[in-house]
Design a protein around this motif. Structure first.
Motif, PDB file in Angstrom:
ATOM      1  N   TYR A  83       0.831  -1.216   0.000  1.00  0.00           N
ATOM      2  CA  TYR A  83       0.000   0.000   0.000  1.00  0.00           C
ATOM      3  C   TYR A  83       0.854   1.251   0.000  1.00  0.00           C
ATOM      4  O   TYR A  83       2.072   1.202   0.128  1.00  0.00           O
ATOM      5  CB  TYR A  83      -0.946  -0.031   1.202  1.00  0.00           C
ATOM      6  CG  TYR A  83      -0.243  -0.054   2.532  1.00  0.00           C
ATOM      7  CD1 TYR A  83       0.323  -1.229   3.009  1.00  0.00           C
ATOM      8  CD2 TYR A  83      -0.113   1.094   3.303  1.00  0.00           C
ATOM      9  CE1 TYR A  83       0.988  -1.261   4.223  1.00  0.00           C
ATOM     10  CE2 TYR A  83       0.548   1.076   4.521  1.00  0.00           C
ATOM     11  CZ  TYR A  83       1.102  -0.110   4.969  1.00  0.00           C
ATOM     12  OH  TYR A  83       1.767  -0.132   6.163  1.00  0.00           O
ATOM     13  N   VAL A  84       0.167   2.383  -0.153  1.00  0.00           N
ATOM     14  CA  VAL A  84       0.858   3.666  -0.285  1.00  0.00           C
ATOM     15  C   VAL A  84       0.581   4.529   0.949  1.00  0.00           C
ATOM     16  O   VAL A  84      -0.570   4.790   1.299  1.00  0.00           O
ATOM     17  CB  VAL A  84       0.393   4.406  -1.561  1.00  0.00           C
ATOM     18  CG1 VAL A  84       1.181   5.688  -1.755  1.00  0.00           C
ATOM     19  CG2 VAL A  84       0.529   3.501  -2.792  1.00  0.00           C
ATOM     20  N   GLN A  85       1.654   4.969   1.574  1.00  0.00           N
ATOM     21  CA  GLN A  85       1.578   5.687   2.858  1.00  0.00           C
ATOM     22  C   GLN A  85       0.614   6.875   2.831  1.00  0.00           C
ATOM     23  O   GLN A  85      -0.191   7.042   3.740  1.00  0.00           O
ATOM     24  CB  GLN A  85       2.991   6.164   3.216  1.00  0.00           C
ATOM     25  CG  GLN A  85       3.143   6.764   4.591  1.00  0.00           C
ATOM     26  CD  GLN A  85       4.568   7.268   4.807  1.00  0.00           C
ATOM     27  OE1 GLN A  85       5.255   7.642   3.867  1.00  0.00           O
ATOM     28  NE2 GLN A  85       5.022   7.252   6.061  1.00  0.00           N
ATOM     29  N   TYR A 306      -1.604  -0.294 -10.170  1.00  0.00           N
ATOM     30  CA  TYR A 306      -2.317   0.715  -9.378  1.00  0.00           C
ATOM     31  C   TYR A 306      -3.544   0.128  -8.686  1.00  0.00           C
ATOM     32  O   TYR A 306      -3.870   0.495  -7.558  1.00  0.00           O
ATOM     33  CB  TYR A 306      -2.705   1.918 -10.249  1.00  0.00           C
ATOM     34  CG  TYR A 306      -1.553   2.875 -10.472  1.00  0.00           C
ATOM     35  CD1 TYR A 306      -0.962   3.530  -9.395  1.00  0.00           C
ATOM     36  CD2 TYR A 306      -1.039   3.116 -11.746  1.00  0.00           C
ATOM     37  CE1 TYR A 306       0.102   4.406  -9.578  1.00  0.00           C
ATOM     38  CE2 TYR A 306       0.027   3.997 -11.939  1.00  0.00           C
ATOM     39  CZ  TYR A 306       0.585   4.638 -10.846  1.00  0.00           C
ATOM     40  OH  TYR A 306       1.632   5.493 -11.019  1.00  0.00           O
ATOM     41  N   LYS A 307      -4.242  -0.804  -9.350  1.00  0.00           N
ATOM     42  CA  LYS A 307      -5.394  -1.465  -8.726  1.00  0.00           C
ATOM     43  C   LYS A 307      -4.939  -2.234  -7.490  1.00  0.00           C
ATOM     44  O   LYS A 307      -5.588  -2.207  -6.443  1.00  0.00           O
ATOM     45  CB  LYS A 307      -6.047  -2.431  -9.729  1.00  0.00           C
ATOM     46  CG  LYS A 307      -7.186  -1.810 -10.524  1.00  0.00           C
ATOM     47  CD  LYS A 307      -8.519  -2.236  -9.914  1.00  0.00           C
ATOM     48  CE  LYS A 307      -9.689  -1.316 -10.158  1.00  0.00           C
ATOM     49  NZ  LYS A 307      -9.504   0.093 -10.313  1.00  0.00           N
ATOM     50  N   MET A 308      -3.818  -2.920  -7.649  1.00  0.00           N
ATOM     51  CA  MET A 308      -3.263  -3.694  -6.543  1.00  0.00           C
ATOM     52  C   MET A 308      -2.955  -2.765  -5.360  1.00  0.00           C
ATOM     53  O   MET A 308      -3.279  -3.060  -4.207  1.00  0.00           O
ATOM     54  CB  MET A 308      -2.008  -4.404  -7.061  1.00  0.00           C
ATOM     55  CG  MET A 308      -1.216  -5.252  -6.130  1.00  0.00           C
ATOM     56  SD  MET A 308      -0.082  -4.435  -5.015  1.00  0.00           S
ATOM     57  CE  MET A 308       1.209  -3.848  -6.088  1.00  0.00           C
ATOM     58  N   SER A 313      -4.211  -0.493  -0.150  1.00  0.00           N
ATOM     59  CA  SER A 313      -4.409   0.698   0.678  1.00  0.00           C
ATOM     60  C   SER A 313      -5.771   0.643   1.384  1.00  0.00           C
ATOM     61  O   SER A 313      -5.918   1.078   2.528  1.00  0.00           O
ATOM     62  CB  SER A 313      -4.296   1.968  -0.179  1.00  0.00           C
ATOM     63  OG  SER A 313      -3.015   2.045  -0.768  1.00  0.00           O
ATOM     64  N   ARG A 314      -6.756   0.080   0.705  1.00  0.00           N
ATOM     65  CA  ARG A 314      -8.076  -0.067   1.316  1.00  0.00           C
ATOM     66  C   ARG A 314      -7.983  -0.990   2.545  1.00  0.00           C
ATOM     67  O   ARG A 314      -8.499  -0.675   3.625  1.00  0.00           O
ATOM     68  CB  ARG A 314      -9.057  -0.635   0.283  1.00  0.00           C
ATOM     69  CG  ARG A 314     -10.538  -0.421   0.602  1.00  0.00           C
ATOM     70  CD  ARG A 314     -11.451  -1.138  -0.385  1.00  0.00           C
ATOM     71  NE  ARG A 314     -11.134  -2.557  -0.529  1.00  0.00           N
ATOM     72  CZ  ARG A 314     -11.406  -3.491   0.375  1.00  0.00           C
ATOM     73  NH1 ARG A 314     -12.030  -3.169   1.492  1.00  0.00           N
ATOM     74  NH2 ARG A 314     -11.061  -4.753   0.173  1.00  0.00           N
ATOM     75  N   VAL A 319      -7.249  -1.386   9.012  1.00  0.00           N
ATOM     76  CA  VAL A 319      -6.468  -1.744  10.193  1.00  0.00           C
ATOM     77  C   VAL A 319      -5.979  -0.488  10.919  1.00  0.00           C
ATOM     78  O   VAL A 319      -6.115  -0.352  12.144  1.00  0.00           O
ATOM     79  CB  VAL A 319      -5.258  -2.622   9.787  1.00  0.00           C
ATOM     80  CG1 VAL A 319      -4.436  -3.005  11.008  1.00  0.00           C
ATOM     81  CG2 VAL A 319      -5.739  -3.868   9.038  1.00  0.00           C
ATOM     82  N   ALA A 320      -5.432   0.452  10.144  1.00  0.00           N
ATOM     83  CA  ALA A 320      -4.859   1.658  10.751  1.00  0.00           C
ATOM     84  C   ALA A 320      -5.956   2.492  11.438  1.00  0.00           C
ATOM     85  O   ALA A 320      -5.734   3.068  12.506  1.00  0.00           O
ATOM     86  CB  ALA A 320      -4.136   2.483   9.691  1.00  0.00           C
TER      87      ALA A 320
END
Ligand code: TRP
Length: 337
Positions: A83-85, A306-308, A313-314, A319-320
């Protein structure tokens, strides 16, 4: 029984190189394939922006490149959440709360940050976000209640500082956060030297081999590697210490007997630099070939990548966010529910 959480990531400021590979990427694939951890791997674009604020395009491009590198080395999005921060708002919020538990002088003493400030030549113009990135890293780690952090040796001070923040938070607000432990590379492989013999392999020094280098580039780079400057004629006895060809052979070569024989022969005299370099080319190429091949496939399909990342990220957000809610409750700032 709860599974342990493994979390790690990289700053996207370019493509990943073989130093990253031995330093931590190889460890991550191994951990993933043990199928006994919850694995999170993050592309730390917020952290990359702390010293690239005026060059967001470089960071943007590098996010895709690092994602491609991850997929190529065998990180599997079905097993590992990638994922992307910047797409995880809870991380920025936690960063804000943790900032109040850390002093400026403690940040200034962080040895890795200190070294980077020097290396980047900030002088007296250190971006505040850069100085405080260890706090943001503590948010990255604690948001997932991560137990194990596989990273390079240069990240030891970040883990240390995260542990301090966790202790401080838990003492102040209650036992919510988890103290992480680092997983570091095998001895001697924490930092691989550059092609030119410089102690550090880095993009800014131009002495790297990228995981995505094609065969011709790899061959040219291997031929340029620093050996023994006094080994002029093939017949001359050569030195092994500080000879980067042998350093790399020790790291990447599987056939230890052959490498030991080559070392003896080289020290005795009679073995040319071109011959050992040809062998090193084969050895590294064997590692890079499958990585390169996979990269080609994914490169043709950026939409898939990008879909991955979106899907990862979803999942990461869920969790976060849970941790963030616990944190706010513990701090007593959950006013409306
Ligand atoms: N600091 C790491 C780097 O320099 C990247 C990073 C950001 C990271 N957050 C992290 C690593 C959390 C491990 C855990 O590339």
């Amino acid at each position: 029984m709860d599974r342990k959480v493994v979390l790690t990531g990289d700053r996207p400021t370019g493509k990943l190189h073989i130093g990253h590979y031995v330093g931590s990427l190889a460890n991550r694939v191994k951990l993933q394939n043990q199928d006994k951890y919850d694995m999170y791997v993050m592309i730390a674009d917020l952290q990359a922006l702390t010293d690239n604020a005026r060059n967001p395009e470089k960071v943007r491009k590098s996010v895709l490149n690092v994602a491609l590198d991850y997929l190529s080395i065998g990180l599997n999005p079905n097993k590992t959440t990638i994922y992307v921060q910047s797409q995880i708002p809870a991380l920025s919020e936690l960063n804000m709360y943790f900032s109040n538990l850390v002093t400026v002088s403690r940040l200034e003493r962080n040895p890795t940050v200190k070294a980077e400030i020097k290396q980047k030549g900030f002088g007296h113009s250190i971006p505040a976000g850069f100085l405080t990135y260890p706090i943001s890293q503590a948010a990255d780690i604690t948001a997932f209640k991560a137990n194990l952090i596989p990273v390079g040796d240069d990240q030891k001070p970040m883990i240390e500082q995260t542990r301090e923040i966790v202790k401080s938070f838990n003492n102040t607000y209650g036992e919510i956060l988890v103290e992480p432990e680092g997983i570091f590379p095998p001895k001697g492989q924490g930092r691989i030297p550059g092609l030119d013999g410089n102690a550090k392999m880095s993009k800014s020094l131009g002495n790297t081999i990228y995981l995505s280098d094609d065969e011709d580039t790899l061959r040219t780079k291997v031929m340029s590697i620093y050996t023994d400057p006094n080994h002029i004629h093939k017949e001359d006895p050569g030195k092994i210490e500080g000879n980067i060809v042998f350093t790399y052979l020790d790291i990447f070569g599987k056939n230890k007997d052959k490498i030991n024989n080559l070392k003896e022969y080289y020290q005795h005299g009679g073995l040319g630099d071109v011959e050992i370099k040809n062998y090193l080319f084969e050895v590294i190429n064997e590692v890079l070939e499958p990585i390169r091949k996979k990269r080609k496939e994914y490169e043709m399909n950026p939409d898939f990548v990008y879909k991955m990342l979106e899907e990862g990220s979803r999942r990461a957000n869920k969790v976060a966010d849970e941790t963030l809610q616990e944190v706010k409750k513990a701090m007593g700032i959950n006013y409306f529910k």
